[in-house]
Design a protein around this motif. Structure first.
Motif, mmCIF file in Angstrom:
data_model
loop_
_atom_site.group_PDB
_atom_site.id
_atom_site.type_symbol
_atom_site.label_atom_id
_atom_site.label_comp_id
_atom_site.label_asym_id
_atom_site.label_seq_id
_atom_site.Cartn_x
_atom_site.Cartn_y
_atom_site.Cartn_z
ATOM 1 N N THR A 94 0.813 -1.220 0.000
ATOM 2 C CA THR A 94 0.000 0.000 0.000
ATOM 3 C C THR A 94 0.844 1.267 0.000
ATOM 4 O O THR A 94 0.307 2.359 -0.194
ATOM 5 C CB THR A 94 -0.928 0.052 1.228
ATOM 6 O OG1 THR A 94 -0.155 0.303 2.401
ATOM 7 C CG2 THR A 94 -1.706 -1.248 1.378
ATOM 8 N N LEU A 104 -3.213 -1.109 -6.979
ATOM 9 C CA LEU A 104 -3.466 -2.096 -5.930
ATOM 10 C C LEU A 104 -4.482 -3.142 -6.388
ATOM 11 O O LEU A 104 -4.265 -4.354 -6.240
ATOM 12 C CB LEU A 104 -3.980 -1.375 -4.684
ATOM 13 C CG LEU A 104 -3.807 -2.075 -3.334
ATOM 14 C CD1 LEU A 104 -2.340 -2.132 -2.947
ATOM 15 C CD2 LEU A 104 -4.604 -1.338 -2.266
ATOM 16 N N LEU A 122 -1.975 -6.671 3.078
ATOM 17 C CA LEU A 122 -1.777 -5.269 2.739
ATOM 18 C C LEU A 122 -0.565 -4.752 3.498
ATOM 19 O O LEU A 122 -0.660 -4.320 4.648
ATOM 20 C CB LEU A 122 -3.023 -4.439 3.049
ATOM 21 C CG LEU A 122 -4.098 -4.430 1.947
ATOM 22 C CD1 LEU A 122 -4.687 -5.819 1.739
ATOM 23 C CD2 LEU A 122 -5.195 -3.428 2.271
ATOM 24 N N CYS A 125 0.704 -0.939 5.589
ATOM 25 C CA CYS A 125 -0.613 -0.327 5.740
ATOM 26 C C CYS A 125 -0.498 0.864 6.685
ATOM 27 O O CYS A 125 0.154 0.766 7.734
ATOM 28 C CB CYS A 125 -1.603 -1.350 6.295
ATOM 29 S SG CYS A 125 -3.333 -0.883 6.119
ATOM 30 N N ILE A 135 -8.131 3.148 2.761
ATOM 31 C CA ILE A 135 -7.939 1.722 3.019
ATOM 32 C C ILE A 135 -9.285 1.010 3.096
ATOM 33 O O ILE A 135 -9.428 -0.127 2.631
ATOM 34 C CB ILE A 135 -7.118 1.519 4.305
ATOM 35 C CG1 ILE A 135 -5.727 2.122 4.152
ATOM 36 C CG2 ILE A 135 -7.025 0.042 4.644
ATOM 37 C CD1 ILE A 135 -4.904 1.524 3.012
#
Length: 262
Positions: A94, A104, A122, A125, A135
């Motif tokens: 991310t 993504l 992820l 993050c 997110i």
């Protein structure tokens, strides 16, 4: 041992010892780490037998993501793992919330099409409240890609509580043993069961495995990965500490399989 103390805003997370399982945050490519992949498969096949720890999930990182094309070495390795019932998670970076949404999701599609992953990790993050909407948007889209997708948010430290609403599991610690043994758990985590949290610790000597597992249980983590390898990359990333097999792998998984008393 400061993990037993309670400063403001921090407390012991839920009630008593928690059952533990292993989460593998990303071995190196099967060509570079054949022993690691073979041991992981052995552990997955033996999970549930005496002295063998349950493996909750394993992260697949082909080339900081799925790569440009299906990898002929990763395909069979992943297929064998999935046959054991272990969840394989595709690695999505991310960029602490800075990576474009389209990139993504494009990587997620490739992971699903090529490797039939069960969910996504992820990585890097973010933890702050301002990036939570982005997110949440990504998590909603990822859950729409397949049924029962499993999402792990690899923060590496405690995020604001709102992230727990979008993930199946949060990595609330990823770092060195020297920091972990004096770590604290955020008070809000007591509202959730242990299976919602994961701790990843590098630089753990064999002689401190039992202590590290007690900390994980005390702090309410349900998934752990402890290695004696050391990391040269920023905390919270899937780095070199996780890529090779811990020197105390057998001791680590057997301790989880048999349990460590409080």
């Amino acid at each position: 041992m400061s993990y037993l103390t309670t400063p403001t805003g921090l407390t012991r997370a839920p009630t008593g010892p928690a059952p533990l399982g292993v989460g593998v945050p990303g071995f190196a490519h099967p060509l570079l780490a054949p022993t690691e992949w073979a041991e992981l498969l052995r552990c997955c096949r033996g999970a549930g037998t005496r002295g063998v720890a349950p493996v909750h999930w394993a992260v697949l990182d082909v080339a900081n993501g799925p790569g440009a094309r299906p990898d002929p070495h990763c395909l069979p390795a992943v297929a064998r793992l999935r046959e054991t019932g272990v969840q394989v998670l595709g690695h999505l970076d991310t960029g602490r919330g800075a990576r474009p949404f389209g990139e993504l999701i494009s990587d997620a599609h490739r992971f699903l099409e090529w490797y039939r992953v069960d969910g996504f990790w992820l990585d890097r993050c973010p933890t702050d409240r301002t990036l939570l909407p982005a997110i949440r948007k990504a998590a909603t889209c990822l859950r729409a890609l397949r049924e029962d997708v499993y999402l792990v948010f690899a923060h590496g430290s405690h995020p604001c509580p709102g992230y727990a609403e979008s993930a199946d599991q949060l990595v609330t610690f990823a770092g060195a043993w020297s920091d972990y043994r004096f770590s604290q758990v955020a008070e809000w985590t007591a509202d959730y069961p242990p299976e919602r949290f994961c701790h990843l610790v590098h630089g753990v000597p064999r002689t401190h495995l039992d202590e590290a597992l007690r900390i994980a249980r005390w702090q309410g983590a349900g998934t752990v990965y402890l290695t004696d390898r050391r990391s040269a990359v920023p905390t919270g990333t899937v780095g070199d500490a996780w890529e090779s097999l811990p020197g105390h792998w057998d001791a680590f998984v057997s301790r989880i399989g048999t349990g460590v008393s409080e």
